[in-house]
Each structure stands twice: as structure tokens, then as C-alpha cells.
Scaffold this active site. Structure first.
Site, PDB file in Angstrom:
ATOM      1  CG  ASP A   7      -0.365   0.302   2.527  1.00  0.00           C
ATOM      2  OD1 ASP A   7       0.885   0.419   2.604  1.00  0.00           O
ATOM      3  OD2 ASP A   7      -1.111   0.425   3.521  1.00  0.00           O
ATOM      4  CB  CYS A  64       1.078  -2.152   4.685  1.00  0.00           C
ATOM      5  SG  CYS A  64       0.964  -3.067   6.228  1.00  0.00           S
ATOM      6  N   GLY A  67       3.436  -3.615   8.091  1.00  0.00           N
ATOM      7  CA  GLY A  67       3.459  -5.011   7.641  1.00  0.00           C
ATOM      8  C   GLY A  67       2.328  -5.820   8.264  1.00  0.00           C
ATOM      9  N   GLY A  69      -1.228  -5.050   8.654  1.00  0.00           N
ATOM     10  CA  GLY A  69      -2.499  -5.140   7.933  1.00  0.00           C
ATOM     11  C   GLY A  69      -2.402  -6.006   6.688  1.00  0.00           C
ATOM     12  CG  ASN A  98       6.884 -20.754  10.715  1.00  0.00           C
ATOM     13  OD1 ASN A  98       7.706 -19.864  10.979  1.00  0.00           O
ATOM     14  ND2 ASN A  98       6.352 -21.501  11.666  1.00  0.00           N
ATOM     15  NE  ARG A 132      11.359 -29.616  15.585  1.00  0.00           N
ATOM     16  CZ  ARG A 132      12.502 -29.671  14.903  1.00  0.00           C
ATOM     17  NH1 ARG A 132      12.784 -30.723  14.144  1.00  0.00           N
ATOM     18  NH2 ARG A 132      13.368 -28.680  14.953  1.00  0.00           N
TER      19      ARG A 132
HETATM   20  C1  RB5 Z   1      -1.656   3.089   6.413  1.00  0.00           C
HETATM   21  O1  RB5 Z   1      -1.657   4.334   7.015  1.00  0.00           O
HETATM   22  C2  RB5 Z   1      -1.295   2.010   7.419  1.00  0.00           C
HETATM   23  O2  RB5 Z   1      -2.359   1.832   8.310  1.00  0.00           O
HETATM   24  C3  RB5 Z   1      -0.970   0.725   6.706  1.00  0.00           C
HETATM   25  O3  RB5 Z   1       0.073   0.925   5.829  1.00  0.00           O
HETATM   26  C4  RB5 Z   1      -0.536  -0.426   7.594  1.00  0.00           C
HETATM   27  O4  RB5 Z   1       0.466  -0.040   8.487  1.00  0.00           O
HETATM   28  C5  RB5 Z   1      -1.605  -1.167   8.256  1.00  0.00           C
HETATM   29  O5  RB5 Z   1      -1.405  -2.193   8.926  1.00  0.00           O
END
Ligand code: RB5
Length: 145
Positions: A7, A64, A67, A69, A98, A132
């Protein structure tokens, strides 16, 4: 082939990572976003996750601001194990233990140098294949989404 997406909070770091991937000879597919204009991370987390589960790409990288979201979004897609890593130890373990298929990074958390080392560690570390770890990954899958 690596699928990469972000994003606006991860846009600058994504540019650095794509430059590094090209330098190191990795092929990648940039699934957006393509500007620093505010946008919604679930769109790009899903796009990268789908590229991986459909087999178009071997691994994904999502970025993001934190990281968090975008990794939460990617992990909603069945078959995805997205690991949010803030150091090389985590990146190595995410692959060895993992079998993570997506690396998640925080563009507002990490400096570029550390982020690139984390990417390198993630891409170069194989899954251990230990019984495992296979059992535990199966246990995650049995939890469903
Ligand atoms: C955007 O402002 C921010 O919320 C997004 O990049 C991220 O950090 C969300 O988890």
C-alpha cells in the site's frame, strides 16, 4: 518468480526491493500499488496471495506501513503462510520452520539495508522438511480460515 505488492505505506520500500531483485537477477511481478496515494492494503495483500496460491509466483512479498495489515489480509487466502519479519532470524525461521510463502515487511518500521537483508535471507532459505514442522503446518491448515 516473486509477486510483490504494497500500500502507500510500503511504496518507497517496494521500489528499493524491486531494484534489488533486478540487480540480483530475480524476476518479479509488481501487483501495485503504483503511486504513494492513499489506498487499501487488503487489495494488494489479496492480489499477491492469489498469485502465489494460483502457482503464477513461487513467493510473495507484501509491504504496508507496519506489515501488519497486509499480512493479516494475505493470510486470509487459503494456502498462504505470510510471515511478518523484522529481522533475519525471523526470516530464516519463517522458511525453515513455517515454510512461509509470503514475506511481510513494514515500510515505516525497517531501514532499507535491513529490509533487503531480510528479503535475501527469506529467498535463500529452504524449508527444513522436518516431520515436526510438516505436522505443525498441517495443524494450521486444519484450523481453516
Ligand atoms: C496506512 O496508514 C497504514 O495503516 C498501513 O500501511 C498499515 O500499516 C496497516 O497495517
Amino acid at each position: 518468480m516473486i509477486a510483490i505488492g504494497c500500500d502507500h505505506g510500503g511504496f518507497a520500500l517496494k521500489q528499493e526491493i524491486m531494484h534489488w531483485l533486478t540487480e540480483k537477477g530475480w524476476e518479479y511481478r509488481d501487483l501495485g500499488c503504483y503511486t504513494e496515494e492513499s489506498c487499501d492494503y487488503p487489495v494488494y495483500g489479496r492480489a499477491v496471495a492469489k498469485a502465489v496460491t494460483q502457482g503464477d509466483c513461487d513467493f510473495g512479498i507484501v509491504i504496508c506501513g507496519t506489515g501488519i495489515g497486509i499480512s493479516l489480509a494475505a493470510n486470509k487466502v487459503p494456502g498462504i503462510r505470510a510471515a511478518l519479519c523484522t529481522d533475519c532470524f525471523m526470516a530464516e525461521a519463517s522458511r525453515q520452520h513455517n515454510d512461509a510463502n509470503i514475506l511481510a515487511l513494514g515500510g515505516r518500521v525497517l531501514g532499507t539495508g535491513l529490509a533487503l537483508k531480510i528479503v535475501e535471507t527469506f529467498l535463500q532459505t529452504p524449508f527444513s522438511g522436518d516431520e515436526r514442522h510438516v505436522r505443525r503446518i498441517r495443524g494450521i491448515e486444519e484450523l481453516g480460515n
